[in-house]
Design a protein around this motif. Structure first.
Motif, PDB file in Angstrom:
ATOM      1  N   ALA A 119     105.272   7.936  42.332  1.00  0.00           N
ATOM      2  CA  ALA A 119     105.620   7.545  43.701  1.00  0.00           C
ATOM      3  C   ALA A 119     104.697   8.225  44.708  1.00  0.00           C
ATOM      4  N   VAL A 120     104.429   9.511  44.504  1.00  0.00           N
ATOM      5  CA  VAL A 120     103.530  10.264  45.396  1.00  0.00           C
ATOM      6  C   VAL A 120     102.111   9.713  45.299  1.00  0.00           C
ATOM      7  N   ILE A 121     101.678   9.410  44.082  1.00  0.00           N
ATOM      8  CA  ILE A 121     100.334   8.855  43.883  1.00  0.00           C
ATOM      9  C   ILE A 121     100.199   7.520  44.611  1.00  0.00           C
ATOM     10  N   LEU A 122     101.224   6.672  44.529  1.00  0.00           N
ATOM     11  CA  LEU A 122     101.208   5.383  45.229  1.00  0.00           C
ATOM     12  C   LEU A 122     101.109   5.576  46.741  1.00  0.00           C
ATOM     13  N   ILE A 123     101.874   6.524  47.273  1.00  0.00           N
ATOM     14  CA  ILE A 123     101.863   6.782  48.716  1.00  0.00           C
ATOM     15  C   ILE A 123     100.479   7.263  49.171  1.00  0.00           C
ATOM     16  N   VAL A 124      99.895   8.199  48.426  1.00  0.00           N
ATOM     17  CA  VAL A 124      98.575   8.739  48.788  1.00  0.00           C
ATOM     18  C   VAL A 124      97.517   7.644  48.747  1.00  0.00           C
ATOM     19  N   VAL A 125      97.498   6.866  47.658  1.00  0.00           N
ATOM     20  CA  VAL A 125      96.521   5.774  47.525  1.00  0.00           C
ATOM     21  C   VAL A 125      96.722   4.750  48.641  1.00  0.00           C
ATOM     22  N   GLY A 126      97.984   4.419  48.927  1.00  0.00           N
ATOM     23  CA  GLY A 126      98.285   3.448  49.973  1.00  0.00           C
ATOM     24  C   GLY A 126      97.848   3.906  51.356  1.00  0.00           C
ATOM     25  N   GLY A 174     105.941   3.022  47.130  1.00  0.00           N
ATOM     26  CA  GLY A 174     105.945   4.458  46.871  1.00  0.00           C
ATOM     27  C   GLY A 174     107.049   5.183  47.611  1.00  0.00           C
ATOM     28  N   VAL A 175     107.231   4.855  48.891  1.00  0.00           N
ATOM     29  CA  VAL A 175     108.285   5.482  49.702  1.00  0.00           C
ATOM     30  C   VAL A 175     109.662   5.119  49.160  1.00  0.00           C
TER      31      VAL A 175
END
Length: 270
Positions: free
Chosen positions: A63-70, A42-43
């Motif tokens: 990308a933001v969704i991946l970062i939040v979930v991660g 995501g980053v």
């Protein structure tokens, strides 16, 4: 207390099953590593488009969704890892509570989505509309929309004319874009034996009537295409739902067993 607890175990029977402890630790560690991978992806994706100025896409940015979930996964699995390794009741309770909250939230969303199908459709429609509007502004959204259309064999949300929401594909006569009245190549069924993808297969499609346009693109919108896909892949959908639920249930059950065993161990000291 920890030193006293370990000395007590060396001399007497321990209530704590080491297999439960180690299994929970490796279970949490595996997903902890996975969460780091999700955050890293995501980053990386966000940094690659750091010059992107479209703020309207922030909440739907993959990308933001991946970062939040991660990050959420990292916090939960970190509590599980350290809690199991150190036999820390507070961390284990945090892990169990957080995992239960996530599981119940997913269950509630699924139930509400089923009973309020029309409202769910409208919410998804707003998401897809934003994705169409910013199709050329955000590479991640572009790839996501292309994947959705190819996988569900659909075009637009309601039909192919929805692509007029996009500035480049808008079919008004005042639009100077070379892609005026076009739809993305992902709306076109693949041609058997085609070595190179024809990215111009959807040019001028919006100017055609429904029957004529359907000769070169997918005939349904993604709202109906997704329903048709789910109906024809019920076994896969069920397996994915089960695969998502089982690890969470296993984590909750294992953490509760370990908490109970640790509490029994502490009680036996008194």
């Amino acid at each position: 207390m920890d030193r006293e607890l370990h000395l007590h175990r060396a001399e007497t029977f321990s209530f704590i099953n080491p297999w439960i402890r180690y299994f929970l630790f490796f279970f949490s560690f595996l997903f902890w590593v996975f969460s780091l991978l999700i955050v890293a992806i995501g980053v990386y994706a966000k940094v690659q488009k750091a010059t992107d100025t479209v703020r309207d896409t922030f909440l739907i940015d993959p990308a933001v969704i991946l970062i939040v979930v991660g990050v959420v996964m990292f916090f939960i699995t970190f509590c599980g890892c350290v809690g199991a390794l150190r036999e820390n009741i507070r961390l284990l309770k945090t892990f169990s509570f957080s995992l239960t909250l996530v599981f119940l939230t997913q269950l509630a969303v699924a139930i509400l989505g089923f009973f309020y199908a029309e409202q769910t459709r409208e919410a998804l429609g707003r998401f897809v509309k934003k994705s169409i509007v910013h199709y050329r502004d955000d590479l991640d959204l572009q790839n996501l929309m292309d994947y959705i259309q190819k996988e569900f064999q659909c075009c637009g949300w309601n039909n192919y004319t929805d692509w007029s929401w996009n500035l480049y594909f808008n079919c008004s006569k005042a639009n100077p874009s070379s892609e005026r009245c076009a739809v993305p190549y992902s709306c076109c069924p693949p041609t058997p034996g085609e070595a190179v993808i024809n990215t111009m297969c959807g040019f001028g499609v919006q100017a055609l009537d429904y029957l004529e346009a359907n000769k070169s693109i997918y005939p349904v919108g993604c709202a109906d295409g997704a329903v048709l896909w789910i109906e024809s892949h019920l076994l896969l959908v069920g397996a994915l739902a089960l695969g998502l639920a089982l690890p969470q249930i296993a984590g909750i059950v294992l953490s509760q067993i370990l908490i109970s065993q640790i509490q029994d161990e502490i009680t036996s000291l008194h």
